[in-house]
Design a protein around this motif. Structure first.
Motif, PDB file in Angstrom:
ATOM      1  N   ALA A   8      32.884  22.544  32.306  1.00 45.03           N
ATOM      2  CA  ALA A   8      33.663  23.055  31.175  1.00 45.03           C
ATOM      3  C   ALA A   8      33.413  24.546  30.971  1.00 45.03           C
ATOM      4  N   VAL A   9      32.149  24.969  31.112  1.00 46.09           N
ATOM      5  CA  VAL A   9      31.801  26.387  30.958  1.00 46.09           C
ATOM      6  C   VAL A   9      32.475  27.219  32.031  1.00 46.09           C
ATOM      7  N   LYS A  56      26.255  14.401  31.977  1.00 48.67           N
ATOM      8  CA  LYS A  56      26.563  15.224  30.804  1.00 48.67           C
ATOM      9  C   LYS A  56      26.403  16.704  31.114  1.00 48.67           C
ATOM     10  N   ILE A  57      25.293  17.041  31.781  1.00 50.91           N
ATOM     11  CA  ILE A  57      25.028  18.442  32.126  1.00 50.91           C
ATOM     12  C   ILE A  57      26.083  18.969  33.086  1.00 50.91           C
ATOM     13  N   THR A  58      26.441  18.140  34.065  1.00 48.21           N
ATOM     14  CA  THR A  58      27.449  18.541  35.052  1.00 48.21           C
ATOM     15  C   THR A  58      28.797  18.797  34.383  1.00 48.21           C
ATOM     16  N   LEU A  59      29.201  17.900  33.496  1.00 42.96           N
ATOM     17  CA  LEU A  59      30.478  18.067  32.790  1.00 42.96           C
ATOM     18  C   LEU A  59      30.465  19.309  31.905  1.00 42.96           C
ATOM     19  N   TYR A  60      29.310  19.559  31.280  1.00 47.41           N
ATOM     20  CA  TYR A  60      29.180  20.749  30.442  1.00 47.41           C
ATOM     21  C   TYR A  60      29.325  22.018  31.281  1.00 47.41           C
ATOM     22  N   LEU A  61      28.657  22.045  32.436  1.00 46.66           N
ATOM     23  CA  LEU A  61      28.730  23.216  33.315  1.00 46.66           C
ATOM     24  C   LEU A  61      30.154  23.432  33.831  1.00 46.66           C
ATOM     25  N   ASN A  66      22.349  11.651  31.816  1.00 42.60           N
ATOM     26  CA  ASN A  66      22.077  13.029  31.399  1.00 42.60           C
ATOM     27  C   ASN A  66      22.581  14.028  32.437  1.00 42.60           C
ATOM     28  N   TYR A  67      22.401  13.687  33.732  1.00 38.47           N
ATOM     29  CA  TYR A  67      22.897  14.567  34.796  1.00 38.47           C
ATOM     30  C   TYR A  67      24.414  14.724  34.688  1.00 38.47           C
TER      31      TYR A  67
END
Length: 211
Positions: A200-201, A193-198, A190-191
């Motif tokens: 990308a943002v 996933k969140i890191t990759l999302y951030l 989950n960490y």
């Protein structure tokens, strides 16, 4: 999992709690057998020579821990005149004994012909019979606390030998730890996933600014 996969699991996932000790030297084990005129149970010999001569509690571990299996000194060839845990003398019992003091044997007698696999507290432990009619069996030594000694898997259809005992012991510890390991892996996932999302943002915002 086979035995080597289980040991790898300990090395990777339980190295904060247990130390997987180096294997015994085949020459030392062979000399031990020759000196005491015995043959060690086949799977036990395979285990200590090829897998590990002990899986013991890590002294840095902050919590309750029992050795999975203690190490054994196969270089010790001075026990032949020792009244206690002498591999040269046969283990005398074949049946469970719940009042040892009422038999002809004392504690020195029932430690002979055995290898002490691990302690379980209060002077009690687990023994592998290496000489005598109960050869190859695992016995529970509770003489110090309950005056009794009896085979493992006594009321079970599991064959009483070292292979089944060590695999059961490893499986128990692995199954106990699996939920925590699964939770840690899920948390890490989950960490990520969140890191990759951030990331990308952030990249998206940078591209908008640049344009």
């Amino acid at each position: 999992m086979n035995i080597k996969e289980k040991i790898d699991f300990f090395r990777i996932n339980l190295n904060n709690k247990y130390d997987v000790l180096p294997t015994a030297q085949k020459e030392d084990v062979d000399n031990f057998e020759k000196h005491y005129q015995l043959k060690l149970p086949e799977y036990y010999k395979f285990f200590v020579i090829n897998i590990a001569n002990g899986i013991t509690c890590n002294n840095k571990y902050d919590g309750y821990c029992e050795n999975i299996i203690s190490d054994y000194d196969f270089k010790d060839l001075d026990q032949i005149d020792d009244p206690f845990e002498n591999p040269f003398i046969k283990f005398p019992l074949t049946n469970p004994t719940y009042e040892l003091h009422k038999t002809q044997y004392d504690y020195f007698d029932v430690t002979n012909g055995t290898i002490f696999l691990k302690g379980t507290g209060c002077g009690n432990g687990i023994r592998l019979i290496i000489k005598g009619k109960s050869f190859g069996q695992i016995w529970i030594d509770e003489v110090m606390s309950n005056d009794e000694l009896f085979p493992a898997f006594l009321n079970s259809n599991i064959e009483n030998n070292f292979e089944n005992w060590i695999n059961n012991r490893l499986d128990y510890e692995i199954n106990k730890e699996l939920p925590d390991i699964k939770e840690r892996k899920e948390r890490i996932k989950n960490y990520i996933k969140i890191t990759l999302y951030l990331i990308a943002v952030i990249i998206g915002i940078i591209l908008i600014i640049v344009r």
